[in-house]
Design a protein around this motif. Sequence first.
Motif, mmCIF file in Angstrom:
data_model
loop_
_atom_site.group_PDB
_atom_site.id
_atom_site.type_symbol
_atom_site.label_atom_id
_atom_site.label_comp_id
_atom_site.label_asym_id
_atom_site.label_seq_id
_atom_site.Cartn_x
_atom_site.Cartn_y
_atom_site.Cartn_z
ATOM 1 N N SER A 210 0.803 -1.222 0.000
ATOM 2 C CA SER A 210 0.000 0.000 0.000
ATOM 3 C C SER A 210 0.829 1.262 0.000
ATOM 4 C CB SER A 210 -0.859 0.028 1.264
ATOM 5 O OG SER A 210 -2.091 -0.556 1.021
ATOM 6 N N PHE A 211 2.086 1.128 0.402
ATOM 7 C CA PHE A 211 2.820 2.327 0.774
ATOM 8 C C PHE A 211 3.968 2.671 -0.165
ATOM 9 C CE2 PHE A 211 0.777 0.716 4.548
ATOM 10 C CZ PHE A 211 0.273 1.852 5.157
ATOM 11 N N GLN B 259 -9.475 3.074 -1.169
ATOM 12 C CA GLN B 259 -9.148 3.626 0.142
ATOM 13 C C GLN B 259 -7.862 3.027 0.674
ATOM 14 O OE1 GLN B 259 -10.720 2.142 3.674
ATOM 15 N NE2 GLN B 259 -11.253 4.114 4.543
ATOM 16 N N PRO C 77 -3.590 4.472 2.227
ATOM 17 C CA PRO C 77 -2.750 5.626 2.496
ATOM 18 C C PRO C 77 -2.988 6.720 1.454
ATOM 19 C CG PRO C 77 -1.480 3.606 2.576
ATOM 20 C CD PRO C 77 -2.823 3.244 2.069
ATOM 21 N N ASN D 142 -16.809 0.007 -1.010
ATOM 22 C CA ASN D 142 -15.526 -0.093 -0.312
ATOM 23 C C ASN D 142 -14.394 -0.456 -1.255
ATOM 24 O OD1 ASN D 142 -16.738 0.470 2.086
ATOM 25 N ND2 ASN D 142 -16.581 -1.593 2.924
ATOM 26 N N ALA E 278 -1.432 7.749 6.635
ATOM 27 C CA ALA E 278 -2.041 6.585 7.300
ATOM 28 C C ALA E 278 -3.194 6.068 6.452
ATOM 29 C CB ALA E 278 -2.544 6.973 8.685
ATOM 30 N N TYR E 279 -3.639 4.858 6.785
ATOM 31 C CA TYR E 279 -4.647 4.172 5.973
ATOM 32 C C TYR E 279 -6.026 4.800 6.171
ATOM 33 C CZ TYR E 279 -6.290 0.048 3.454
ATOM 34 O OH TYR E 279 -6.805 -0.804 2.522
ATOM 35 N N GLU F 167 -14.677 10.744 7.995
ATOM 36 C CA GLU F 167 -15.242 11.936 7.370
ATOM 37 C C GLU F 167 -15.089 13.073 8.381
ATOM 38 O OE1 GLU F 167 -19.241 10.722 6.455
ATOM 39 O OE2 GLU F 167 -18.568 9.244 4.974
#
Lengths: 508, 475
Positions: free
Chosen positions: A181-182, A228, A230, A298, A440-441, A445
Motif C-alpha cells: 500500500s505504501f 481507500q 494511504p 468499499n 495513514a490508511y 469523514e
Amino acid sequence: MKPHPFLLAATFVASVASVSSAQAPDPTEAEYYRITTLPTPAGTALEVGSIDLLPEGKLALGTRRGEVWLVSNAQTAGAAVWNNESQVFEAESPSQPQAAYQRFAEGQHELLGVTWKDGWLYATNRYELLRRKDQDGDGKADLFETVSAKWGVSGDYHEYTFGSRFDKNGDLWALCCLTGSFSSKVPFRGWALRIKPDGTMVPTCSGVRSPGGVGFDADGEVYYTDNQGPWHGSCTLQHLVPGSFQGHPGGNDWYALAPNMGPRPQDPMDKSRMVVEREKVKELVPPAVYMVHGRIGNSSSAIVCDQSEGKFGPFQKQLFVTDQSHSSISRVCLETVNGVKQGAVIPFLKGLKSGPIGARMGADGKFFVGGSDRGWGARGGKPFAFERVEWTGKVPFEIHEMRAKPDGFELTFTEPVDPNTAASPESYSFREFTYIYQSAYGSPEVDDVIPKIEKIEIGADGKSVRIKLDKLTKGHVHEVHMDGVRSKGGRPVLHPVAYYTLNEIPAK
Amino acid sequence: MIRLRSLLVPSLLAGLASPLLAQAPAKISLRTLSAQMKFDLAELRVQPGAKVRLTFENPDDLPHNVVFCDPGTDLEKLVLKMLEKPEEAMKANFLPEDPKVWLKSRLLNPHEKQELEFTAPSKPGAYPYVCTFPGHAATMRGVLKVLGEGPKLQDLKFAVYHGAWTKLPDFKSLTPHRQGEVGDNRIALNFDDYKNQYGVVFTGKLEVPESGEYTFSLAGDDGARLLIDGRQVLADDGVHPSRLVEAKHKLRKGTVSVRVEYFQAEGGADLYVGWAGDRFATTAFSKWTPPDWNKPPGQKTDEFTGLPLEPKAAPIIYRNFIAESGNRGIGVGFPGGFNFSWNAESQSLGLLWRGAFMDAARHWKNRGGGAQPPAGFDVLRPAALSAAPLAVLADADGPWPEVVNGDVPAGYTWKGYRLDRAGVPSFLYSWNGVEVEDRIVAEGAKVLGGRLVIPARSEMEITYSWDSVPVVPSR
C-alpha cells in the motif's frame, strides 16, 4: 461518537418494519434494471478480470486465473444458477438460449485488461502488455507477442496491473498498483503508463495507489478508480490528466526514469487536506469524485460509459462504476469547472453475485459485468460471476444530474417533479464533509458543515430544481438526501441521495 | 455525525434478500488407496443425526467394500464370523449380515464408485468402518466420529482500540475507543466503521464440561492470541493472511475466562477461534471459520495445495511467480511428467523437474503473492544456464556475467512466445538487436534437448543436447 453497530442493526429493523407497514412498497431496482447471471464454463473458475467486445457480438473475457474466453450469445443467453457440486453457474433450463464459450488462451499472469484490434487480442498481465493471435485458425492463440514489458514486478501480491482499451489516440494505458500500500519497489509501480502503437512506453501520471479499473468518458478522457488506503480517505474516481500527480507519493522516485514528466513534485504534507495541498503541489489533480467509503462502496473497480444512446435508459454519457466489495454499481455524472473534473456519485444497482472487476457496455445497451471475491470478499457471496444488466424500458424516477452553481446546486430529474415536495426545504438535507489527506490508511469523514437551504426554484422544464445554499465549501463532498421529493406522479426518488465532490466552485 | 435512516435501509434489505439455503446433506468422501490396502482417511466426522452423502470410490485394482459398525465392534471377529460360512459369504459379496452393522456399501469392483446416503447415528461416539473382503480388515479400517457441538462462549464483551500496529500491542495499557456487549456471544469483526488499523479484545466465559485435554484453534488476519484464565494458549502475531494454528490445553471442569486479542493492519480482516474435546466436535466461537477448520487432524489442506495443474493432451503453460525463475516465470508442464520453468527476465531455464507439474493454489486461492515451487520431484537447477544465454566477454576465458534473480540483464528484451501445433512453446527475445528463439522439447518424461535459433545468422544456430549440460541436483 459513532453508534454501536449492533444497536444500529436493531434500529434498522425497526425502521424497515414501520416503513413496510405504513406505505406501499418502494419501487425496486429490478423493475428498471434486470440482472441476468450467466452460465460459466465447466471446470474453471471464471474470475472475470476484464471484458471487451469483439466484432460480431462476441465478448472476450480475461480472467484472474490467466485465461481468455471468447463468448458467443452472451447478449441473449438465459439465466444460470450456482451449482454447488460443479462449482460453476449452470443454465437454468436446457431449452433457453445458451452462451457458448471458447477458451482462446490460458496460463497468463492475472489478466486485468483485454481488448481487441486488427485480429490481435491485447491483454495486460502483471508485468507486460501482450498481444496474441490465432495464426493456424484452430480457435486458440498460438502467437504471444510482448508489446511492452517496461514496468517492474517484484513478486508482491499487490502489484496488479490494469489495462485499458485503446484510447482516442490509439494508445493503451497500464495502471500499475504500488508494491503493497505504501511503496514502490520496482519501476513505475504507482504510475499510469501509456503504451504507444509502436510499443513505446510513456510514463503519464504518478501518484497511483491501488487501481481497480480504467476507462473513458464520452469525450475519450481517461479515468481510473483508486481504493481507500494511504493518502486515500475513500475510494475515488480520478481523471488521468497527462503529467499529473494523482495523490500517493509512494512511487515518485521514478520521476528519475521519466524525464518527460519534468522534476519530481514536492511531496504533499501529511495529515492535511486535498484542497490545501492542491494549492502547494501544482501537479496534484484532486479526485474527480469521492466514491464515499462505506456508503457508495468499499472497493471501486470498473468504469463504463453509457454510449448506447438511450438503450440503457436515461443516463446517456454518464459513467457507471462497479464496486467489488459491495457487489454493486453506482452512477457518476461529471462536469468541468475551472478546468477540473468533478461531479456526483449516486447509487444505481446492487445485488451482483460476486465482486465485480471487469465491465463493458455494448452499443446495444447491454452491460456486461464480471468478477471474483478472491482475497477480499464481496457481498454477492459467490466466488465468481459473469452477469448481464439490461434496462427494462421503464424509466425510474431518479436524479439525472447534479451540477454545481456559484451558490448551490442544480438537480435535474428523469421525470417532472411534484412542485410542492420538490420546492420544499423539508424534502432535502445537506451535509458537507471531507477526508484527511494523510499517509495513514483511510480517513474518517471530517470538517462537517451543515448548510442551510436559502431558496429552491423549480425550472421551467419541470424536471430541474435549483437549490441555493448559504454555504458551499471548496474541496468538500456535498451530500444531499431528498427523501421527501416526489415525482409528478407521486413516486419517491429511487435512490434519493447524491454525493457531489466540489473541487471548484463555478463563478457563474 | 449525521446518519440518515434512508442510507441504512437499503443495505439491510440487501441482507434480508439473500436466499435461505435448504439444509443440504453433509458431503464426505472415502477412497481406497491403490496397492496399499488402506482407506485414504482413517477418520471421518459427522454431526449426530445429520443427513450425510458419502462418496465411496475404489481406484485400486482389487475389490473393496466399506462397512460401518456400532461403537466397540470387534472388526476381526466380525469378519471371522462371516467367513464361518464361506459359500454364503461369497454369495453375499463378503458383506456381513450382522446386527452390529448399520451401513454398508456394495462390493466395488476396481475403479467403481458408489454414493451412499444415510442418516448419522443420533448417539455421539466412535463408529468403526472396515473393508470386510477377506484379508483386508487388518489394515483397511477407520473410525466415523459422531460428535455434536461443544459449549460456546458466554457473556461475550468487546473493546475496540485504534492504532497502526504490526504486532499485537499491550491492550491493557491502552484506552478502548469504545466497548460493549456482543449480543449473540459470537466473535465477529463487524465494526463497520473501522476497516483498517484497529484492534479488538473479546472477553467471555466458557463452561468446561469435564476435566481433560482440549484442542484450541485460532486463525487471524492479522495477528491474534488466545488466553484462558490469563494464560496464553495460542498466538499467531504479526501481519499475515489467516492461517489455522492449534494447541492442546488441559482444563478442569468449571467456568474459565477467555480473552481473545486481535489486531487488523490493513486489507483482509478475519478472526476465528474454536475448540474441540473428546466428546464434542470442533466448535467455533466465531461467526467466520477458515477452510477445513473442522476437519480431523491430518486432513487439513493448507491454502497452498489443492489446485494441481495436470497436463493431459497438450503442455500446460503457467505464467506466475515460480520459485527460482525470476519474477516473470513461465512454467511448462508436458503430458508424461517432464516440466520446466522459464525465466523471462534472464531468458534462461529456471528449474527442471519430473512428476507433478504445479499446484496453483498459492496463487489462485488468495491474492496471488509468493513464489510456488515445483510439485514434482528430481528438481534440477541447470546452473550453467541460469545466467543469460548470450554475452560478450572481454576474453574467451573471462567470467560469464551473473544475473540477480528478478533482474532483466542489459541488452535483453522479452518478446513473447509461440506455440506449435502440439502446444509446445518457443520463447522469443532479442539480445542487442539480435532476434532469438529458444525452445525446449520433451518426449514423455525425458528431455530431448533445447534449441537456440538465431534466424538472421543461421551460421550461429546452436543445437544442444541435454546430456552435455551440467545440472545440479536440488537441496
